[in-house]
Motif scaffolding. Sequence first.
Motif, short mmCIF file in Angstrom:
data_model
loop_
_atom_site.label_atom_id
_atom_site.label_comp_id
_atom_site.label_asym_id
_atom_site.label_seq_id
_atom_site.Cartn_x
_atom_site.Cartn_y
_atom_site.Cartn_z
N TYR A 55 0.83 -1.21 0.00
CA TYR A 55 0.00 0.00 0.00
C TYR A 55 0.86 1.27 0.00
N PHE A 56 2.05 1.20 0.60
CA PHE A 56 2.90 2.39 0.74
C PHE A 56 4.02 2.36 -0.30
N SER A 57 4.45 3.55 -0.71
CA SER A 57 5.53 3.66 -1.68
C SER A 57 6.85 3.26 -1.06
N SER A 58 7.79 2.86 -1.90
CA SER A 58 9.13 2.52 -1.43
C SER A 58 9.81 3.77 -0.89
N SER A 59 10.68 3.59 0.11
CA SER A 59 11.35 4.73 0.70
C SER A 59 12.69 4.28 1.28
N VAL A 60 13.42 5.25 1.83
CA VAL A 60 14.71 4.97 2.44
C VAL A 60 14.55 4.96 3.95
N PRO A 61 15.47 4.33 4.69
CA PRO A 61 15.36 4.29 6.15
C PRO A 61 15.26 5.69 6.75
#
Length: 747
Positions: free
Chosen positions: A183-189
């Motif tokens: 459901y959520f977009s990819s991201s960085v830590p």
Amino acid sequence: MKTQTQRFLFLIAFFSFFLSYAQVKITGKVTFRNKGISEINITLKDTYDGATTDTNGNFSFETSEKGNHTLIFTHSKYNDVEKPIVIENQEISVNVELKEQINEIDAVVISAGSIEASDKKRATALLTPIDVYTTAGADGQITSALTYLPGVQKVGESEGLFIRGGTGTESKIFMDGSLINNYFSSSVPGIAGRDRFNTSLFKGNVFSSGGYSALYGQALSGALMLESVDLPDQSSYDFGISSIFANAGFQKLSDDKTHSYGATLGYSNLNLMQKVFDFNTDFIDAPQGLNADANFRIKTKSGGFFKYYGKYDTNSMGVKTESLEADNEYSIIKLKGKNTYHNLSFKQKFGKYLLNAGTSYSFNRTDLNFSTESNDIESDKTRLLTDGNYINFKAVLERKINRISAVRGGFEVNNTDEKLTFEEINKHYKDLISAAFVETDLGFSNNLSAKIGVRAENSSYLGKSNIAPRLALAYRFAKDWTTSFAYGLFYQNPESKYINGPANLDFQKSQHYIFQVQRATDGRSLRFEAFYKKYDQLIKVSNLGFNDNQTQPIQRADNNNGFGYAKGLELFWRDKKTFDNIDYWISYSYLDSKRDFMNYPVSLQPNFASAHTLSAVAKRFIPEWKLGVNLSYSYAKGRPYYDFATKDVNGQIINYTRNEGRLKDYSALNLSFNYLPNLGKKDAKAFTIFVLSISNVLGTKNVYGYNFSQDGSRSSGVVPPINTFVFVGAFISFGVDKTQDAINNNL
């Protein structure tokens, strides 16, 4: 002449005496649970004769009818009763005991642990799509708006719904019954991913913070069930432009209004805003994304309904931070993400049965590249590449027993196929989770109802099965006051990203106990809820080490020896009635939670759990100015933070807490304005809204946590990408005027 008149009067008197003599009196009493009830209509079938009961339930009337007849007793709140009688010359007495009529409008609704916003129950709706768009600080995202409701924690460094002491991965989101795996977009830590799905796609939702239905599974803490829109009212074209994105789309409705299709295209880029505002995060590559979607909806001649939605999106960003290690000056992370999602659902009624079936497919790729920089020289490059294919299928068959009672059952399969490449690790994870479930709604009366269900699951990877019973009860104990209780067992597989080696793992497990008292009147809602959750078989992980540039830990799930609990109290008050054109709500949550899981050395308060959370939202629409003014405020008691490390004690590696403390309290005041220039235009075929939103108006410097160096001697705060963010945008729809809808929905 005088004689004729006397004869005529005599005849009238004679017939009057005869008719009065022929009239028969019918009396009786109508009761419900041995008490007389008023306003019950009694009629003699196929005649105009009858009466209405008084305050004690008594009735009386006369009739000149003779022979076999039927008395009918009717009232909207009770089942109709027919009594056969024989009318002769003597008086008749008929007493009747009525039974309460059970119907969907008057029946008590089970609401423990759940908040509903849909077209079906607008009277009890708490968050509609318009609510989401006009909640300051929510940025038009459903999951962000839910953080202003009780039970949801303020966690800004990671995506997901953190519900009542649960992690963000312990809540699941469904669309038209099918699981959305990404459901959520990819991201960085350290930076939370955003909602991938447009809020306007959904006409309503049911948010469960615990004790949810047996139709859903694989979520230890809660579930969000989203229902997509049906056929549009008419064809339209939509455009949006803002400081960070632009999009356009259309919806085409057929002339016979039996089918529709549409598509949208959008692009976002934070580069302009990065030049205007002072960001905390150094984006060497500004976040940007491209998205496109398409849909069709078909209503069949037999009453069936098909809905399809598909989307494709990409996103990328690059982040540069000061390195905590002495050998390097900076750490660099670059992201490239790609996702596609398809959802097809079908609904059809077959006689007394209703079939709901749906399937979804998603592909998600996250490409993370890590490196370090010293003296402007980039080195220690590593890559974490994850590809995931996910297929979900679900079918539910439901049969109504009466107006508020039903039984439903079905099955679900969820297939996961993931590949991960990271330095020396090449992992291929496969799992097929199959489930069967049955559930019944039992309406004992308008004041008492129950929901009883059971769900069974099997995991091919774990090689194990589970059985999860669910129970909920609701009782109306006074006018406008109801109480609900819910209990259930919930299971969830360990996260696949921690499965980096052989281990004898099992389902993670939680038990929910929820008690709620609610008062709902026209325009006002008050909810009090107490809960207790017990966690068992949580996974424990060990650190296998770090990658070459010391930025990405490698962890492995070892066993299911973790455990924990969460308990608390919640209060929600919403009022749309007291003040003209003002809608406001206040929510408060108290949470007491401890866990021993992951790499925790002992049972601790989780670093994502705040003991006290308070939110207030207020919305004021000013018709003469065509303006909506929205405020929101959030407060959360400072969460704990930990720095865990490992050490060798007598040849045994153990975890211990090297650094710990408590974050400063979180607070944010948000403000937004919505201007509707179309207001007041008659027969308008367009809708325009201008939006100005300011997040964290006071510029409070919130901290989400800390990162530590490998030796624990240095640390840096995890903070929002920007303290105060300003959004300006305009949205235009041609072909349909949504202005009045926006006003009616408390804009």
